[in-house]
Design a protein around this motif. Structure first.
Motif, PDB file in Angstrom:
ATOM      1  N   SER A 180       0.826  -1.207   0.000  1.00  0.00           N
ATOM      2  CA  SER A 180       0.000   0.000   0.000  1.00  0.00           C
ATOM      3  C   SER A 180       0.867   1.267   0.000  1.00  0.00           C
ATOM      4  O   SER A 180       1.799   1.384   0.793  1.00  0.00           O
ATOM      5  CB  SER A 180      -0.879  -0.014   1.252  1.00  0.00           C
ATOM      6  N   PRO A 225     -12.558   4.603   4.877  1.00  0.00           N
ATOM      7  CA  PRO A 225     -11.708   3.929   5.884  1.00  0.00           C
ATOM      8  C   PRO A 225     -12.261   2.584   6.349  1.00  0.00           C
ATOM      9  O   PRO A 225     -11.502   1.646   6.587  1.00  0.00           O
ATOM     10  CB  PRO A 225     -11.663   4.936   7.038  1.00  0.00           C
ATOM     11  N   SER A 260     -10.937   0.030   4.012  1.00  0.00           N
ATOM     12  CA  SER A 260      -9.487  -0.181   4.176  1.00  0.00           C
ATOM     13  C   SER A 260      -9.196  -0.987   5.437  1.00  0.00           C
ATOM     14  O   SER A 260      -8.302  -1.830   5.452  1.00  0.00           O
ATOM     15  CB  SER A 260      -8.758   1.162   4.251  1.00  0.00           C
ATOM     16  N   GLU A 261      -9.983  -0.729   6.505  1.00  0.00           N
ATOM     17  CA  GLU A 261      -9.740  -1.408   7.781  1.00  0.00           C
ATOM     18  C   GLU A 261     -10.075  -2.898   7.721  1.00  0.00           C
ATOM     19  O   GLU A 261      -9.515  -3.684   8.470  1.00  0.00           O
ATOM     20  CB  GLU A 261     -10.584  -0.742   8.883  1.00  0.00           C
ATOM     21  N   ARG A 301       0.115   8.683   1.735  1.00  0.00           N
ATOM     22  CA  ARG A 301      -1.276   8.479   2.159  1.00  0.00           C
ATOM     23  C   ARG A 301      -1.780   9.698   2.950  1.00  0.00           C
ATOM     24  O   ARG A 301      -2.907  10.147   2.775  1.00  0.00           O
ATOM     25  CB  ARG A 301      -1.390   7.240   3.041  1.00  0.00           C
ATOM     26  N   GLU A 315      -3.215   6.730  13.543  1.00  0.00           N
ATOM     27  CA  GLU A 315      -4.180   5.876  12.830  1.00  0.00           C
ATOM     28  C   GLU A 315      -3.643   5.474  11.456  1.00  0.00           C
ATOM     29  O   GLU A 315      -3.802   4.346  11.004  1.00  0.00           O
ATOM     30  CB  GLU A 315      -5.517   6.612  12.664  1.00  0.00           C
ATOM     31  N   ASP A 347      -1.076   2.880  11.798  1.00  0.00           N
ATOM     32  CA  ASP A 347      -1.712   1.584  12.049  1.00  0.00           C
ATOM     33  C   ASP A 347      -2.198   0.979  10.739  1.00  0.00           C
ATOM     34  O   ASP A 347      -2.025  -0.203  10.489  1.00  0.00           O
ATOM     35  CB  ASP A 347      -2.888   1.741  13.014  1.00  0.00           C
ATOM     36  N   GLN A 348      -2.805   1.818   9.900  1.00  0.00           N
ATOM     37  CA  GLN A 348      -3.355   1.287   8.640  1.00  0.00           C
ATOM     38  C   GLN A 348      -2.272   0.720   7.733  1.00  0.00           C
ATOM     39  O   GLN A 348      -2.436  -0.334   7.144  1.00  0.00           O
ATOM     40  CB  GLN A 348      -4.110   2.387   7.891  1.00  0.00           C
ATOM     41  N   ARG A 408      -0.195  -2.142  10.034  1.00  0.00           N
ATOM     42  CA  ARG A 408      -1.013  -3.323  10.302  1.00  0.00           C
ATOM     43  C   ARG A 408      -1.383  -4.030   8.998  1.00  0.00           C
ATOM     44  O   ARG A 408      -1.337  -5.246   8.901  1.00  0.00           O
ATOM     45  CB  ARG A 408      -2.284  -2.939  11.066  1.00  0.00           C
ATOM     46  N   ARG A 409      -1.744  -3.254   7.968  1.00  0.00           N
ATOM     47  CA  ARG A 409      -2.144  -3.904   6.718  1.00  0.00           C
ATOM     48  C   ARG A 409      -0.952  -4.634   6.083  1.00  0.00           C
ATOM     49  O   ARG A 409      -1.099  -5.710   5.534  1.00  0.00           O
ATOM     50  CB  ARG A 409      -2.764  -2.892   5.752  1.00  0.00           C
TER      51      ARG A 409
END
Ligand code: ADP
Ligand code: CDP
Length: 218
Positions: free
Chosen positions: A9, A89, A92-93, A157, A170, A173-174, A177-178
């Motif tokens: 990403s 979002p 995406s989450e 992003r 946040e 994290d996105q 984490r992704r």
């Protein structure tokens, strides 16, 4: 001709793949958007995201209409234009959870291969995602593995999102984490045979497009 562009990403897949398709007069397919469209349909149905069988059934029955014109790539799911909705979002989450469902993957890979075949009489297609060179189109004439440092990917992003819409934590994290969730899928982003790696951390979008167009001419 098939050009495969894989990467994490924010590495620049969508924008560079669109740019290359426009420059070379090819079709354009964003496979991540297909996983997002299934995620939209699953959330819309209200079923439990953890129910693998029900999720696979939603994917199988999904009427997905995809325009592969690089100047206007659009997605409709069960008659609803989801082109913008799949960027929210909440999608995406949750998309990585849907993308680890192997039945969903098999279904979408088949659809992607049909779209690639349909584009060949028109000259070809640029396909971007995570497993294009390894699974979807190992026969691609050009395979690009696009990378960029996590900090650069996060900054890109951040610049995209409306000011204040998301905090730096946040956003981290996105991306982080992704990356971690996606790294559990074995076929993702592994350098496949003959793939050319392009690190875009210190390159402009135009430089990446130019580099891929040059490789396509070789
Ligand atoms: P991906 O599809 O890999 O998630 P995108 O193509 O959506 O990445 O790119 C994320 C953002 O970064 C976009 O706003 C895009 O314009 C920007 N971008 C892409 N490539 C570059 C680059 N080489 N340098 C700077 N910004 C870039
Ligand atoms: O634009 P971004 O890179 O953030 O994401 P995307 O390309 O829209 O992909 C969204 C998600 O779909 C990824 O995080 C993967 O979980 C999944 N995906 C996949 O499983 N296989 C692909 N070929 C493309 C995306």
């Amino acid at each position: 001709m098939i050009i495969a562009v894989d990467g994490p990403s924010g590495s620049g897949k969508s924008s560079t793949a669109r740019g290359v398709a426009t420059r070379l007069g090819l079709r354009y397919l964003d496979t991540g958007a297909m996983y997002r469209a299934v995620t939209w349909a699953v959330l819309d149905s209200g079923i439990d995201l953890g129910d693998a069988t029900a999720v696979a059934e939603i994917a199988r029955n999904l009427d997905l209409t995809i325009a592969t014109d690089p100047s206007a790539p659009t997605f409709a799911a069960n008659g609803t234009d989801v082109t913008l909705l799949i960027r929210e979002p909440r999608i995406s989450e949750n998309v990585s959870k849907i993308a680890t469902n192997l039945d969903v993957r098999a279904d979408l890979v088949r659809r992607q291969q049909d779209l690639i075949a349909a584009a060949q009489p028109g000259g070809g297609i640029v396909v971007e995602g995570r497993d294009i060179a390894t699974v979807v189109a190992p026969e691609a004439e050009l395979k690009v593995l696009l990378t960029a440092d996590p900090e650069a990917r996060m900054a890109r992003r951040q610049a995209e999102l409306a000011e204040g819409a998301v905090t730096a934590a946040e956003l981290r994290d996105q991306i982080v984490r992704r990356d971690a969730d996606d790294s559990t899928v074995a076929q993702f982003q592994v350098a496949s045979d003959g793939a050319v790696e392009i690190d875009s951390t210190f390159m402009t979008l135009e430089q990446v497009v130019e580099a891929i167009c040059q490789l396509a001419k070789e």
